[in-house]
Enzyme design. Structure first.
Site, PDB file in Angstrom:
ATOM      1  N   HIS A 139      11.114   6.901  15.727  1.00 13.63           N
ATOM      2  CA  HIS A 139      11.953   6.347  16.789  1.00 13.63           C
ATOM      3  C   HIS A 139      12.935   5.359  16.172  1.00 13.63           C
ATOM      4  CE1 HIS A 139      12.241   3.697  20.645  1.00 13.63           C
ATOM      5  NE2 HIS A 139      13.285   4.503  20.526  1.00 13.63           N
ATOM      6  N   ASN A 189       9.379   0.214  23.791  1.00 12.92           N
ATOM      7  CA  ASN A 189       9.725   0.419  25.198  1.00 12.92           C
ATOM      8  C   ASN A 189       8.630  -0.003  26.165  1.00 12.92           C
ATOM      9  OD1 ASN A 189      12.452   1.329  25.275  1.00 12.92           O
ATOM     10  ND2 ASN A 189      11.770   3.169  24.212  1.00 12.92           N
TER      11      ASN A 189
END
Length: 296
Positions: A139, A189
């Site tokens: 990511h 997140n």
């Protein structure tokens, strides 16, 4: 690892391709849309030009970087010699599952298959392949050539060898890799999206306006960008999708998306990419005024 394939030529995909190529890797950038590939090369060329202007890259290094990138509109041809494939397609589960089924059939048996997903389960993605030990999350943060963090996500079956290779490779790209386990939202997140959602609730409940909320977080918490402006840059649709992943994955009402965010996405006000979100970007992203919807 010498040959890299990147699936998807959007903002994240072209940034990932740019970064690998800049650090000497041969990159196949793959997208079904040739126009998108052409636009991606233009963006990479423009961003490399900025680096030359700033003095962080020479003109020769820029040219060499561009020569290392080859575009493909056929997935099988683009991945047939890959040592690592990084998928950077839209944040949609069914699309990612299809891509990984196709990659499993087309990529060499030794190839590591990575996803740039910001929230979708690596374990779920790996389940549609025959090489679960070689499936992992990479990511990257946006903008990829600038941001140092790579969240390296281990699925349930990801091997120590695969993890070690991806951690080492990330370091060679000048990044700081952080290993995390595969649970909804990972780390970045899981923490960021509830903060953004709470900022939206703060508007929704009339506590303060967009500018005031972002100013508090910038000046009070030393954030370089307020949560609402950041949401606009991420894309409100992406924020909503990640909140749904968190809400569904944990079954906890604290992750339920604010109704205002839901309505904005339904109305097509997605932030920078549509020209309006919490701010108005008609004149560009610098000094964007608060959207008229949120003015008293």
């Amino acid at each position: 690892m010498n040959q890299i394939a990147v699936i998807g030529s959007g903002t994240m995909g072209n940034g990932i391709a740019h970064t690998f190529a800049q650090f000497g890797y041969k990159v196949n950038l793959i997208d079904i849309n040739q126009a998108a590939l052409d636009k991606a090369l233009e963006t990479i060329n423009k961003n490399l030009g900025r680096q030359v202007t700033k003095g962080t890259l020479s003109a020769e290094e820029k040219d060499n970087t561009l020569t290392r990138i080859t575009t493909y509109s056929d997935l099988r041809a683009g991945v047939e010699h890959a040592d690592l494939v990084v998928e950077a397609a839209t944040e949609n589960l069914e699309l990612k599952l299809k891509i990984f089924r196709d990659l499993d059939a087309a990529a060499p048996v030794h190839a590591i298959l990575a996803s740039n997903t910001s929230s979708i389960s690596i374990t779920h993605i790996a389940s549609v392949t025959t090489r679960g030990a070689q499936v992992i999350g990479m990511h990257f943060m946006n903008p990829v050539p600038v941001m140092k963090l790579v969240e390296v996500i281990r699925g349930y079956g990801t091997s120590d060898e695969t993890t070690a290779k991806v951690m080492e490779l990330s370091t060679k790209l000048g990044k700081t890799p952080v290993e995390v386990n595969d649970y909804p939202g990972f780390v970045a997140n899981r923490i960021l999206m509830p903060m953004i959602n709470e900022a939206v609730y703060t508007i929704f409940e009339g506590v303060a306006g967009v500018h005031e909320i972002d100013t508090v977080m910038k000046l009070g918490m030393a954030h370089p960008m307020g949560p609402l402006q950041l949401a606009d840059f991420i894309g409100l649709d992406v924020c909503l999708a990640i909140l749904h992943v968190l809400h569904d994955g944990f079954g906890n009402p604290k992750y339920a998306p604010c109704p205002l965010l839901v309505n904005m996405v339904r109305a097509g006000k997605l932030g920078v990419k549509t020209g309006e979100g919490f701010y108005n970007y008609a004149a560009g992203t610098k000094d964007a005024p608060v959207s008229s919807k949120f003015l008293n």
